[in-house]
Design a protein around this motif. Structure first.
Motif, short mmCIF file in Angstrom:
data_model
loop_
_atom_site.label_atom_id
_atom_site.label_comp_id
_atom_site.label_asym_id
_atom_site.label_seq_id
_atom_site.Cartn_x
_atom_site.Cartn_y
_atom_site.Cartn_z
N GLU A 1 0.59 -1.35 -0.04
CA GLU A 1 0.03 -0.06 -0.02
C GLU A 1 0.89 1.29 -0.02
O GLU A 1 2.04 0.97 0.26
N ASP B 1 -3.48 7.74 4.64
CA ASP B 1 -2.96 6.31 4.80
C ASP B 1 -3.84 5.50 4.10
O ASP B 1 -4.75 5.47 3.61
N GLU B 2 -3.05 4.01 3.69
CA GLU B 2 -3.51 2.95 2.93
C GLU B 2 -4.23 3.53 1.73
O GLU B 2 -5.52 3.32 1.30
N SER C 1 -5.18 3.44 -1.93
CA SER C 1 -5.31 2.43 -3.00
C SER C 1 -5.42 2.78 -4.27
O SER C 1 -5.19 2.09 -5.18
N ARG D 1 -7.82 4.99 2.97
CA ARG D 1 -8.85 4.66 3.89
C ARG D 1 -8.63 5.58 5.30
O ARG D 1 -9.52 5.70 5.76
#
Length: 120
Positions: free
Chosen positions: A31, A57-58, A60, A112
Motif C-alpha cells: 500500500e 494512509d492506506e 489504494s 482509508r
C-alpha cells in the motif's frame, strides 16, 4: 482521533492553501502512504496561517498529472466523497463531488485514512 470530514471542515476544505512538499511512500504490504506539507488556515484558531503535515494512509489509488500553474495551489479547496470505508479527495477541482467525477480528476487520492499534525 479526527475523522476525514472533521479535518476537512477544520481547515475549510483547504481553500487558498498551498502544497509545499509531497512524499509518496510504498509500504511493506504493497500500500501507499502520501504525506503533504501544506500551508493553510486553521479555522479554529482565529484564521491563523499554519503549516501542517497531512497524511493519507492506506492509499489504494491516486492520480497526479502535473500542471505547472495549478498543482500546488488549492485555491478552491478539496472536494470529498466517501466510498464504503475509503475516502476520495479531489485536490484539483473542488466542484467535483461524485465518486466518478473525482476519479476523473487530474489530482486525486483514494485512501482509508487521513490524519494531520502541526509542523510549527
Amino acid at each position: 482521533m479526527n475523522s476525514a470530514e472533521d479535518i476537512l471542515r477544520r481547515f475549510g476544505y483547504f481553500a487558498d492553501s498551498v502544497i509545499e512538499k509531497m512524499l509518496l511512500q510504498l509500504c511493506p504490504v504493497g500500500e501507499y502512504k502520501i504525506t503533504m506539507e501544506i500551508s493553510t488556515i486553521d479555522d479554529f484558531k482565529d484564521y491563523a496561517h499554519k503549516r501542517i503535515a497531512l497524511t493519507f494512509d492506506e492509499v489504494s489509488e491516486f492520480r497526479l498529472l502535473e500542471s505547472r500553474t495549478q498543482l500546488f495551489n488549492l485555491g478552491l479547496g478539496v472536494s470529498y466523497a466517501r466510498l464504503g470505508e475509503e475516502h476520495l479527495f479531489d485536490l484539483y477541482d473542488s466542484e467535483n463531488s461524485a465518486v466518478e467525477e473525482i476519479q476523473r480528476s487530474k489530482f486525486y487520492i483514494r485512501a482509508r485514512g487521513l490524519a494531520f499534525a502541526f509542523i510549527d
